[in-house]
Design a protein around this motif. Structure first.
Motif, PDB file in Angstrom:
ATOM      1  N   ALA A 262       0.828  -1.202   0.000  1.00 14.77           N
ATOM      2  CA  ALA A 262       0.000   0.000   0.000  1.00 14.77           C
ATOM      3  C   ALA A 262       0.863   1.252   0.000  1.00 14.77           C
ATOM      4  CB  ALA A 262      -0.929  -0.002   1.203  1.00 14.77           C
ATOM      5  N   LEU A 263       0.759   2.048  -1.064  1.00 16.53           N
ATOM      6  CA  LEU A 263       1.500   3.300  -1.163  1.00 16.53           C
ATOM      7  C   LEU A 263       0.791   4.441  -0.443  1.00 16.53           C
ATOM      8  CD1 LEU A 263       2.486   3.111  -4.943  1.00 16.53           C
ATOM      9  CD2 LEU A 263       3.805   2.342  -2.959  1.00 16.53           C
ATOM     10  N   ALA A 264      -0.485   4.234  -0.126  1.00 11.93           N
ATOM     11  CA  ALA A 264      -1.301   5.223   0.586  1.00 11.93           C
ATOM     12  C   ALA A 264      -2.434   4.453   1.263  1.00 11.93           C
ATOM     13  CB  ALA A 264      -1.849   6.266  -0.390  1.00 11.93           C
ATOM     14  N   PRO A 265      -3.125   5.057   2.222  1.00 13.26           N
ATOM     15  CA  PRO A 265      -4.258   4.356   2.848  1.00 13.26           C
ATOM     16  C   PRO A 265      -5.346   4.055   1.816  1.00 13.26           C
ATOM     17  CG  PRO A 265      -3.612   6.282   4.134  1.00 13.26           C
ATOM     18  CD  PRO A 265      -2.874   6.371   2.828  1.00 13.26           C
ATOM     19  N   VAL A 266      -5.918   2.866   1.906  1.00 11.04           N
ATOM     20  CA  VAL A 266      -6.976   2.443   0.992  1.00 11.04           C
ATOM     21  C   VAL A 266      -8.121   1.861   1.824  1.00 11.04           C
ATOM     22  CG1 VAL A 266      -7.627   0.805  -0.829  1.00 11.04           C
ATOM     23  CG2 VAL A 266      -5.394   1.942  -0.915  1.00 11.04           C
ATOM     24  N   THR A 267      -9.340   2.253   1.511  1.00 10.26           N
ATOM     25  CA  THR A 267     -10.516   1.674   2.154  1.00 10.26           C
ATOM     26  C   THR A 267     -11.391   1.055   1.084  1.00 10.26           C
ATOM     27  OG1 THR A 267     -10.486   3.327   3.928  1.00 10.26           O
ATOM     28  CG2 THR A 267     -12.532   2.101   3.602  1.00 10.26           C
ATOM     29  N   LEU A 268     -11.643  -0.244   1.204  1.00 11.39           N
ATOM     30  CA  LEU A 268     -12.476  -0.945   0.232  1.00 11.39           C
ATOM     31  C   LEU A 268     -13.951  -0.726   0.552  1.00 11.39           C
ATOM     32  CD1 LEU A 268     -10.522  -4.322  -0.076  1.00 11.39           C
ATOM     33  CD2 LEU A 268     -10.250  -2.220  -1.412  1.00 11.39           C
ATOM     34  N   ARG A 269     -14.806  -0.946  -0.445  1.00 12.72           N
ATOM     35  CA  ARG A 269     -16.233  -0.678  -0.268  1.00 12.72           C
ATOM     36  C   ARG A 269     -16.844  -1.483   0.866  1.00 12.72           C
ATOM     37  NH1 ARG A 269     -16.234  -0.199  -6.060  1.00 12.72           N
ATOM     38  NH2 ARG A 269     -16.617  -2.435  -6.266  1.00 12.72           N
ATOM     39  N   GLY A 270     -16.312  -2.683   1.097  1.00 12.64           N
ATOM     40  CA  GLY A 270     -16.846  -3.516   2.174  1.00 12.64           C
ATOM     41  C   GLY A 270     -16.399  -3.076   3.560  1.00 12.64           C
ATOM     42  N   GLY A 271     -15.548  -2.048   3.622  1.00  9.64           N
ATOM     43  CA  GLY A 271     -15.110  -1.525   4.913  1.00  9.64           C
ATOM     44  C   GLY A 271     -13.695  -1.908   5.310  1.00  9.64           C
ATOM     45  N   THR A 272     -13.060  -2.797   4.577  1.00  7.29           N
ATOM     46  CA  THR A 272     -11.693  -3.187   4.906  1.00  7.29           C
ATOM     47  C   THR A 272     -10.753  -1.993   4.745  1.00  7.29           C
ATOM     48  OG1 THR A 272     -12.061  -5.466   4.178  1.00  7.29           O
ATOM     49  CG2 THR A 272      -9.776  -4.735   4.341  1.00  7.29           C
ATOM     50  N   GLU A 273     -10.006  -1.701   5.799  1.00  3.02           N
ATOM     51  CA  GLU A 273      -9.062  -0.584   5.768  1.00  3.02           C
ATOM     52  C   GLU A 273      -7.639  -1.108   5.599  1.00  3.02           C
ATOM     53  OE1 GLU A 273      -9.570   1.905   9.149  1.00  3.02           O
ATOM     54  OE2 GLU A 273     -11.599   2.550   8.569  1.00  3.02           O
ATOM     55  N   ILE A 274      -6.923  -0.557   4.635  1.00  2.00           N
ATOM     56  CA  ILE A 274      -5.554  -0.963   4.331  1.00  2.00           C
ATOM     57  C   ILE A 274      -4.651   0.236   4.605  1.00  2.00           C
ATOM     58  CG2 ILE A 274      -3.997  -1.848   2.566  1.00  2.00           C
ATOM     59  CD1 ILE A 274      -6.478  -2.954   1.106  1.00  2.00           C
ATOM     60  N   PRO A 275      -3.902   0.225   5.709  1.00  3.77           N
ATOM     61  CA  PRO A 275      -3.050   1.377   6.031  1.00  3.77           C
ATOM     62  C   PRO A 275      -1.880   1.509   5.063  1.00  3.77           C
ATOM     63  CG  PRO A 275      -3.422  -0.038   7.959  1.00  3.77           C
ATOM     64  CD  PRO A 275      -3.871  -0.801   6.752  1.00  3.77           C
ATOM     65  N   GLU A 276      -1.387   2.725   4.910  1.00  5.91           N
ATOM     66  CA  GLU A 276      -0.205   2.963   4.103  1.00  5.91           C
ATOM     67  C   GLU A 276       0.969   2.129   4.621  1.00  5.91           C
ATOM     68  OE1 GLU A 276       2.771   6.657   2.800  1.00  5.91           O
ATOM     69  OE2 GLU A 276       0.903   7.049   3.915  1.00  5.91           O
ATOM     70  N   GLY A 277       1.720   1.520   3.700  1.00  8.24           N
ATOM     71  CA  GLY A 277       2.876   0.720   4.072  1.00  8.24           C
ATOM     72  C   GLY A 277       2.560  -0.729   4.389  1.00  8.24           C
ATOM     73  N   SER A 278       1.296  -1.087   4.453  1.00  7.97           N
ATOM     74  CA  SER A 278       0.949  -2.471   4.779  1.00  7.97           C
ATOM     75  C   SER A 278       1.127  -3.374   3.557  1.00  7.97           C
ATOM     76  CB  SER A 278      -0.481  -2.566   5.309  1.00  7.97           C
ATOM     77  OG  SER A 278      -1.400  -2.064   4.367  1.00  7.97           O
ATOM     78  N   PHE A 279       1.212  -4.649   3.831  1.00  5.53           N
ATOM     79  CA  PHE A 279       1.433  -5.681   2.823  1.00  5.53           C
ATOM     80  C   PHE A 279       0.096  -6.380   2.611  1.00  5.53           C
ATOM     81  CE2 PHE A 279       3.219  -9.901   1.570  1.00  5.53           C
ATOM     82  CZ  PHE A 279       3.983  -9.467   0.498  1.00  5.53           C
ATOM     83  N   VAL A 280      -0.350  -6.479   1.358  1.00 10.33           N
ATOM     84  CA  VAL A 280      -1.663  -7.037   1.050  1.00 10.33           C
ATOM     85  C   VAL A 280      -1.499  -8.326   0.254  1.00 10.33           C
ATOM     86  CG1 VAL A 280      -3.931  -6.597   0.034  1.00 10.33           C
ATOM     87  CG2 VAL A 280      -2.600  -4.701   0.976  1.00 10.33           C
ATOM     88  N   VAL A 281      -2.065  -9.403   0.762  1.00 14.72           N
ATOM     89  CA  VAL A 281      -2.070 -10.690   0.067  1.00 14.72           C
ATOM     90  C   VAL A 281      -3.440 -10.883  -0.567  1.00 14.72           C
ATOM     91  CG1 VAL A 281      -1.884 -13.198   0.303  1.00 14.72           C
ATOM     92  CG2 VAL A 281      -0.381 -11.706   1.640  1.00 14.72           C
ATOM     93  N   LEU A 282      -3.466 -11.016  -1.889  1.00 15.58           N
ATOM     94  CA  LEU A 282      -4.702 -11.311  -2.605  1.00 15.58           C
ATOM     95  C   LEU A 282      -4.748 -12.816  -2.834  1.00 15.58           C
ATOM     96  CD1 LEU A 282      -4.621  -8.455  -5.293  1.00 15.58           C
ATOM     97  CD2 LEU A 282      -5.385  -8.366  -2.923  1.00 15.58           C
ATOM     98  N   ASP A 283      -5.598 -13.484  -2.087  1.00 16.57           N
ATOM     99  CA  ASP A 283      -5.700 -14.940  -2.160  1.00 16.57           C
ATOM    100  C   ASP A 283      -6.553 -15.309  -3.375  1.00 16.57           C
ATOM    101  OD1 ASP A 283      -6.102 -17.640  -1.845  1.00 16.57           O
ATOM    102  OD2 ASP A 283      -6.731 -17.532   0.247  1.00 16.57           O
ATOM    103  N   ILE A 284      -5.899 -15.453  -4.514  1.00 10.20           N
ATOM    104  CA  ILE A 284      -6.621 -15.729  -5.760  1.00 10.20           C
ATOM    105  C   ILE A 284      -7.285 -17.100  -5.712  1.00 10.20           C
ATOM    106  CG2 ILE A 284      -6.360 -16.012  -8.257  1.00 10.20           C
ATOM    107  CD1 ILE A 284      -3.963 -14.096  -8.048  1.00 10.20           C
ATOM    108  N   ALA A 285      -6.549 -18.096  -5.213  1.00  9.11           N
ATOM    109  CA  ALA A 285      -7.124 -19.445  -5.123  1.00  9.11           C
ATOM    110  C   ALA A 285      -8.364 -19.441  -4.248  1.00  9.11           C
ATOM    111  CB  ALA A 285      -6.076 -20.413  -4.580  1.00  9.11           C
ATOM    112  N   GLY A 286      -8.313 -18.691  -3.147  1.00  8.29           N
ATOM    113  CA  GLY A 286      -9.480 -18.607  -2.264  1.00  8.29           C
ATOM    114  C   GLY A 286     -10.619 -17.846  -2.904  1.00  8.29           C
ATOM    115  N   ALA A 287     -10.316 -16.713  -3.547  1.00 10.11           N
ATOM    116  CA  ALA A 287     -11.355 -15.911  -4.198  1.00 10.11           C
ATOM    117  C   ALA A 287     -12.033 -16.685  -5.320  1.00 10.11           C
ATOM    118  CB  ALA A 287     -10.748 -14.615  -4.733  1.00 10.11           C
ATOM    119  N   ASN A 288     -11.275 -17.515  -6.016  1.00  8.45           N
ATOM    120  CA  ASN A 288     -11.842 -18.322  -7.100  1.00  8.45           C
ATOM    121  C   ASN A 288     -12.716 -19.457  -6.593  1.00  8.45           C
ATOM    122  OD1 ASN A 288     -10.544 -16.733  -8.936  1.00  8.45           O
ATOM    123  ND2 ASN A 288      -9.159 -18.314  -9.705  1.00  8.45           N
ATOM    124  N   ARG A 289     -12.744 -19.630  -5.281  1.00  4.15           N
ATOM    125  CA  ARG A 289     -13.613 -20.619  -4.650  1.00  4.15           C
ATOM    126  C   ARG A 289     -14.618 -19.961  -3.701  1.00  4.15           C
ATOM    127  NH1 ARG A 289      -8.809 -23.339  -5.677  1.00  4.15           N
ATOM    128  NH2 ARG A 289      -8.944 -25.599  -6.014  1.00  4.15           N
TER     129      ARG A 289
END
Length: 403
Positions: free
Chosen positions: A272-299
């Motif tokens: 995260a290069l800047a704070p991000v808030t997703l529509r569902g309410g998930t808050e991603i602070p600046e500098g945090s590491f985000v794992v996108l679980d593609i295998a999980g999302a595809n299920r």
């Protein structure tokens, strides 16, 4: 550093589209991935993608498929079929190697089997370097092996290819040839626009190596999984599987279902290069590491009914591709999606729409394999790759029906 994992289909789709989430999966694989299209961000990425996107047009894929790819598949499979046995990974790599070399801009002076084998070994090593984050080997050893492979690649293949293209570009600049006479490949694009893009020969080398490994590795991997899934489906429901074998559009849906269940990258990673808030309410602070679980999302059961089941006949929401997030999304959506996966025809297509359909390399490979009567070797079962945490086969022996 805080780590946030997203595994819902909608959350992952939204995260892919966030410009403040920077690619971070390939940090460990910098020996072959540094400054490649897949890791660039922002303005640099847009400039590189704009130049390279010109090579990846639907009409180009359709021409390749109809003009020579079917012949390449047939000719590659022929000696294995005659021998009565093969390994699916070798079939996949050998088939796709010429095409990926052409896309990357790597000339093949002889076109010999020995040359194919050499490119095959190099591409496998580049793939190991790109997925360093998932290796179970000593990373320093892998990194040294990848660098040695890059040096060999540069000397044997890349420098002669650069020399030929620079000569063509000089003739074009002098008015001696037309633009249509220039090769339509990544290397030519980078050399032609090198000053605009700010790339040197090290970057050119890694970019060409990236295209060589990404296209060959992901396609060979998808092909082996597609065959494995179809074999298991045929054992469970032979009538449905036989219908798919005889219908290319349905066989393409089999490939899409495999891609959903076995994405080449089971996770994506972002910073995260800047704070991000997703529509569902998930808050991603600046500098945090985000794992996108593609295998999980595809299920995600909210999107895919019976998500763990391989079912090419399943229905999916209109705004969801059958392959889920297998080809990524947003700015880093796979540039070769249509080359590997093709373009599905709509239901009840018009003759013009049917003509527009592109089956994709994996479907063509699977179709040729099944037409040849391939089946798993009962005395030599498939083996998973012990040196990777990813879902890869290390070997998948098959036998062919006589005649």
């Amino acid at each position: 550093m805080q780590t946030i994992t997203l595994d819902g289909y909608a959350e992952v789709r939204e995260a892919y589209r966030q410009h403040d989430l920077e690619q971070a999966l390939y940090d460990a694989g910098g020996v072959v991935m540094a400054d490649s299209l897949l890791v660039l961000h922002g303005a640099e990425h847009r400039r590189r993608r704009r130049v390279e996107n010109r090579l990846f047009r639907r009409g180009t894929f359709r021409y390749w498929e109809k003009a020579f790819l079917r012949d390449v598949v047939r000719d590659t499979l022929a000696p294995f079929r005659a021998a009565g046995r093969a390994d699916l990974l070798e079939i996949g790599y050998r088939t796709i190697m010429s095409l990926t070399a052409m896309v990357a801009g790597i000339d093949r002076p002889t076109g010999s089997d020995a040359e194919t084998d050499q490119l095959y070994r190099l591409a496998k090593k580049f793939s190991e370097g790109a997925t360093m984050v998932h290796t179970t080997r000593d990373p320093a050893v892998v990194r040294a092996e990848v660098q040695a492979a890059l040096d060999d690649f540069d000397r044997v293949f890349l420098q002669p290819s650069i020399t030929r293209r620079r000569a063509l570009l000089d003739r074009f600049a002098a008015g001696g040839i037309d633009e249509d006479d220039l090769p339509r490949d990544v290397l030519t694009a980078l050399l032609r626009h090198g000053e605009e893009l700010g790339v040197d020969e090290d970057v050119v080398r890694r970019e060409c190596a990236f295209y060589l490994q990404a296209g060959s590795h992901s396609t060979a991997d998808a092909f082996s999984h597609a065959a494995d899934d179809w074999f298991a489906w045929a054992a469970r429901d032979p009538d449905a599987a036989d219908r798919a074998r005889r219908d290319p559009a349905l066989l393409q849906r089999c490939v899409y279902e495999t891609l959903r269940l076995h994405p080449a990258s089971p996770v994506a990673q972002r910073r995260a290069l800047a704070p991000v808030t997703l529509r569902g309410g998930t808050e991603i602070p600046e500098g945090s590491f985000v794992v996108l679980d593609i295998a999980g999302a595809n299920r995600d059961p909210r999107v895919f009914d019976r998500p763990e089941e391989y079912d090419p006949l399943r229905e999916v929401p209109a705004d969801v591709p059958r392959w889920g997030h297998a080809f990524g999304g947003g700015m880093h959506a796979c540039i070769g999606t249509e080359l590997a996966g093709g373009v599905p025809a709509p239901a009840d297509p018009t003759p013009e729409q049917a003509h527009e359909q592109v089956l994709g390399t994996v479907t063509l490979l699977l179709d040729a394999l099944l037409t040849a009567g391939a089946r798993p070797d009962p005395d030599d079962p498939p083996r998973r790759d012990p040196h990777s945490a990813r879902d890869h086969f290390a070997a998948y022996p098959v036998l062919f029906a006589p005649g």
